[in-house]
Enzyme design. Structure first.
Site, PDB file in Angstrom:
ATOM      1  N   ASP B 202     -49.667 130.867 106.298  1.00 39.73           N
ATOM      2  CA  ASP B 202     -50.700 131.312 104.376  1.00 39.73           C
ATOM      3  C   ASP B 202     -52.004 130.534 103.601  1.00 39.73           C
ATOM      4  OD1 ASP B 202     -50.172 131.954 101.553  1.00 39.73           O
ATOM      5  OD2 ASP B 202     -47.581 132.333 102.485  1.00 39.73           O
ATOM      6  N   GLY B 228     -54.912 129.442 106.319  1.00 33.94           N
ATOM      7  CA  GLY B 228     -56.016 130.404 106.291  1.00 33.94           C
ATOM      8  C   GLY B 228     -55.635 131.861 105.349  1.00 33.94           C
ATOM      9  N   PHE B 230     -55.641 135.683 105.169  1.00 31.39           N
ATOM     10  CA  PHE B 230     -55.999 136.883 105.921  1.00 31.39           C
ATOM     11  C   PHE B 230     -56.748 138.077 105.446  1.00 31.39           C
ATOM     12  CE2 PHE B 230     -51.065 137.725 103.904  1.00 31.39           C
ATOM     13  CZ  PHE B 230     -51.700 138.411 102.896  1.00 31.39           C
ATOM     14  N   HIS B 248     -46.747 146.073 101.520  1.00 32.41           N
ATOM     15  CA  HIS B 248     -46.464 146.444 100.019  1.00 32.41           C
ATOM     16  C   HIS B 248     -47.200 145.548  98.885  1.00 32.41           C
ATOM     17  CE1 HIS B 248     -42.673 144.229  98.101  1.00 32.41           C
ATOM     18  NE2 HIS B 248     -43.401 143.066  98.362  1.00 32.41           N
TER      19      HIS B 248
END
Lengths: 339, 339
Positions: B202, B228, B230, B248
């Site tokens: 995260d 990190g 993403f 989502h």
């Protein structure tokens, strides 16, 4: 703690997100989804375009209404369920969306202040900053008044129809519905009992709205409006006095005063019928009735809901010979006092 | 229309007033009712006094919680149910009230603007007036971040425990939970599978909160934080990559990009596990999943929820050999892609 013995968190999640379902239904009423679909079934693009819904949002919105049981989708066309068509099409006299409109326009926001109400014991609606009480604020604005009165019809319809059938009306000839609002209880009783003549009793401002509603049901010959203020005036002399969703608005002294006035107006053998979401005597099952009492905390300076036993006790205290509690529909019950 | 054939208005009323139940539960969390009752059962006066609740309000409030199934009342003393004690006592590691706190502090108000979101297709939260996006706003404030991450744990716990047992973990040695938040999925997997070593991936701001949570569960030896972003960084090379309630949040291109990065990071035979309230393929049953997608409308610029078939299709498109959908708990399902 294993899978089998761990208590479920499902109920917590379900109640947590209950407000999503409320708001989806409120927006559907606000955007007239059911009124539009009462004309004909429609596909996604047409319905979305006609209601002015953004393409990012329409499909999830309509499919949410399908999954909650308010719409059907067959071969790509959305249509109303039987209940949505009957109760949520604005053009039908059976429309009960007024309560959803009021909840959306007023209650959702006022309930945002529930914690403050719990800490202070003070109302959290239009009247909270000394701008007058709920009824003054609502009655002063004709558009708001009509929405409010239609909301009262929406929340009362099922119980009204049950009362119209269940009371031994054959014994009586006249009745008055006190705090009648739009007059739906008076109307349902008259429709089901052609021998009866009735009065709708409420503040004078309500007159035109009551008369329009009675006219819609072609009951002008047997139903009349009787203007009055139940704090200042005596109640009309009739065989049966009904009060639906009235007592819970007021504090204990005011409740008893209203029952006493009903007793004074009735003949021997006459009956008072009090109904609303009466709380079960153990106060452990009728969650709606209990939360309606919290709604009275938010909406009024001293109102509260109560059990059937509470109400039967007050009736006897003011002189009624006997009092019994009878379940109507859903969370609604009536307490019938006989003089 | 007779009593027997008339459709029922019960569902309409029940959904209309769903927000009352939500708010009663939110206030109970805010006022720490369950945390207080986890110490001992209490009578009305003591509990009311200790929590600072006004005498007009306390009895209706607590009895509403009884009638909804969150409290018990025995001989005048209120106590927690098993589920309330386990999940709603702030002092237990099993506490999932974070999601209720977030719904109360943020979502209830943002959902007040649902109609605007439906008309415009635009988010209605902290980011709506160009003040930045949800995650920027939330991550910038450590207190708000912790509430948000705990909320994610609250909404995921049941599914996390199911994934920890259901996947054939014996085949794998390492895993990374991408967008791990507090790290509950990583923790539940490690607790149920002592042979595994895992990473929580995260943004760097999440590190201390993840590490505190891992420490609470005494898993420091097998779980590490991997900071990190993403969007900018590759995903860690492990046997299994999990993403819960991540896809989502993002639009279609971003969703596929994340799945493609997972594919790149995994070895042959490795698996990606995507889970959230996956919508049923007919989009007619999982009301929660469909409304979660409306929540993404309110919370994000382009996010949306999707069906198992949608997700399996994207997985195959980016190169996964096979993809299957498996129900977890309540509205939650997982889609497992194998490289």
């Amino acid at each position: 703690m294993t899978e089998n013995t761990a208590p479920s968190a499902d109920l917590i999640m379900q109640v947590c997100f209950g407000f999503w379902g409320s708001k989806v239904l409120f927006s559907a009423i606000e955007m007239e989804v059911f009124t539009e679909l009462a004309k004909r079934a429609e596909n996604l693009e047409t319905l979305q375009g006609r209601l002015g819904i953004h393409p990012r949002a329409g499909r999830d919105f309509f499919d949410s209404l399908v999954a909650m049981g308010f719409l059907r989708r067959t071969e790509g066309k959305y249509s109303n369920t039987a209940a949505s068509d009957l109760y949520l099409d604005r053009h039908k006299p059976s429309y009960i969306g007024g309560i959803l409109e009021m909840a959306n326009q007023r209650l959702y926001e006022h309930w945002g202040h529930l914690t403050t109400a719990l800490r202070t014991g003070k109302q959290q609606n239009e009247g909270k900053d000394g701008q007058g009480e709920l009824f003054e604020a609502v009655y002063a604005d004709p558009a708001r008044l009509k929405t409010f009165l239609a909301a009262m019809t929406g929340i009362s319809r099922g119980a009204n129809m049950a009362i119209a059938r269940r009371l031994p009306w054959g014994k009586y000839r006249t009745y008055a519905d006190v705090g009648t609002a739009q007059g739906d209880l008076a109307v349902q009783i008259a429709l089901a009992n052609p021998h009866l003549h009735g009065l709708g009793f409420d503040l004078a401002e309500v007159g035109p709205i009551f008369e329009e509603y009675v006219e819609q049901h072609k009951l002008n010959g047997r139903l009349r409006f009787h203007p009055g203020n139940f704090f200042e005036d005596p109640l009309p002399q009739v065989d049966v006095i009904t009060m639906g969703h009235i007592l819970h608005d007021w504090n204990l002294e005011e409740k008893k005063m209203l029952l006493r006035k009903a007793h004074e107006a009735l003949p021997d053998g006459g009956a008072v019928v009090v109904y609303e979401s009466i709380i079960d005597d153990d106060r452990s099952r009728n969650a709606f009735g209990l939360m309606m009492s919290l709604n009275m905390l938010i909406e009024t300076p001293g109102g509260f809901d109560y059990t059937g036993r509470d109400c039967a006790g007050w009736m006897k205290e003011v002189g009624f010979r006997e009092a019994r509690v009878e379940h109507l529909v859903g969370p609604e019950s009536m307490v019938v006092g006989t003089k």
